[in-house]
Design an enzyme around this catalytic site. Structure first.
Site, mmCIF file in Angstrom:
data_model
loop_
_atom_site.group_PDB
_atom_site.id
_atom_site.type_symbol
_atom_site.label_atom_id
_atom_site.label_comp_id
_atom_site.label_asym_id
_atom_site.label_seq_id
_atom_site.Cartn_x
_atom_site.Cartn_y
_atom_site.Cartn_z
ATOM 1 N N PRO A 2 0.824 -1.203 0.000
ATOM 2 C CA PRO A 2 0.000 0.000 0.000
ATOM 3 C C PRO A 2 0.860 1.256 0.000
ATOM 4 C CG PRO A 2 -0.810 -1.588 1.586
ATOM 5 C CD PRO A 2 0.510 -2.109 1.105
ATOM 6 N N GLU A 3 0.457 2.221 -0.818
ATOM 7 C CA GLU A 3 1.184 3.481 -0.907
ATOM 8 C C GLU A 3 0.417 4.559 -0.153
ATOM 9 O OE1 GLU A 3 2.510 4.319 -4.928
ATOM 10 O OE2 GLU A 3 2.436 2.193 -5.448
#
Length: 281
Positions: A2-3
């Site tokens: 996840p960014e």
């Protein structure tokens, strides 16, 4: 992994669901999920604490607690935080649950992680500046201007895609949004950072902010296991223009999107819209 948009979206959901709630108990089902302190101390310290705020730094979720501690959650590849129903069988038996928090209203906050790469840590709030000392600026903060981006790139001859992935240069950006930002800005991913002219830096700055805000608006990009706290997938995949579009026509010019490897990451770009040559200064 996840960014920034995926973590920020979860943070915004948790502000509504968690702030003001007390954590009655924590059950550590896989001790190595806890980076610090040891799992027994972690469970003892967190029990009875009230959630006073929710924050984010880079790809870390920060759950602020009443006695000055902060719970850091780094989801890595497959970690999720799921808010399960009150005292139901489903709340207890969610697959791959590594840590289970019971809240004062009976609900369970579950940290699930099939691949076991994610980590939780409990630290004093005062320790955060030292913990995050190596991270670059936050790209959505007001202080992150085009001039600030230019200063971060000055003198750096590495490929611009590699620089965008470097958390010491810029915090929170990862593979998906770096590809999307470079496409929007019309910059080839292999261009050296030092080769960008001021107009390109301004375009890249605007593109970075635009793709991150779009990602947040659409709940993040679910390609693997990213889910929000209600176990729903993000919808931003539908809004990506180049990432994992290899061989598909560019939405601007029709040229086939190409894939190369930069900094050991699959990288997607349009060879026509993102030329490898440096413009005249």
């Amino acid at each position: 992994m996840p960014e920034l948009p995926e973590v920020e979206y979860i943070a915004r959901q948790l502000r509504t669901a968690l702030v003001g709630r007390d954590i009655v108990a924590a059950e550590v089902l896989w001790p190595r999920a806890i980076a610090t302190p040891d799992s027994a101390e972690f469970a003892a310290r967190i029990a009875g604490q009230r959630v006073t705020g929710i924050g984010r730094r880079a790809k870390y979720l920060l759950i602020e607690l009443g006695d000055g501690d902060v719970l850091l959650v780094h989801r890595r590849m497959t970690g999720n935080l799921i808010l399960a129903g009150a005292l139901t069988e489903a709340a207890v038996d969610v697959p791959y649950t590594r840590v289970r928090f019971t809240l004062d209203d009976g609900q369970r906050l579950l940290f699930t992680d099939p691949r076991k790469f994610g980590r939780l840590a409990l630290l004093p709030m005062a320790d955060l500046p030292h913990f995050f000392r190596a991270l670059g600026p936050e790209p959505l903060e007001d202080a992150f201007t085009a001039a600030a981006l230019g200063a971060r790139l000055a003198g750096r001859a590495r490929a611009i895609k590699a620089l965008l992935l470097d958390q010491a240069v810029l915090a929170g950006l990862g593979n998906i949004y770096a590809d999307e930002a470079l496409f929007r800005a019309g910059i080839h991913p292999l261009r050296p950072g030092t080769s960008l002219v001021p107009a390109e830096i301004a375009a890249l700055h605007a593109a970075i902010r635009a793709v991150l805000m779009s990602g947040i608006e659409h709940g993040g990009t679910t390609i693997g296991r990213h889910r929000d706290i209600y176990d729903e997938a993000g919808a931003n995949l539908e809004h990506l223009l180049v990432y994992q579009h290899t061989g598909q026509p560019c939405v601007r010019c029709g040229t086939s999107i190409q894939r190369i490897v930069v900094a050991q990451r699959g990288t997607h770009f349009c060879p026509h819209c993102q030329p490898a040559t440096t413009p005249e200064r």
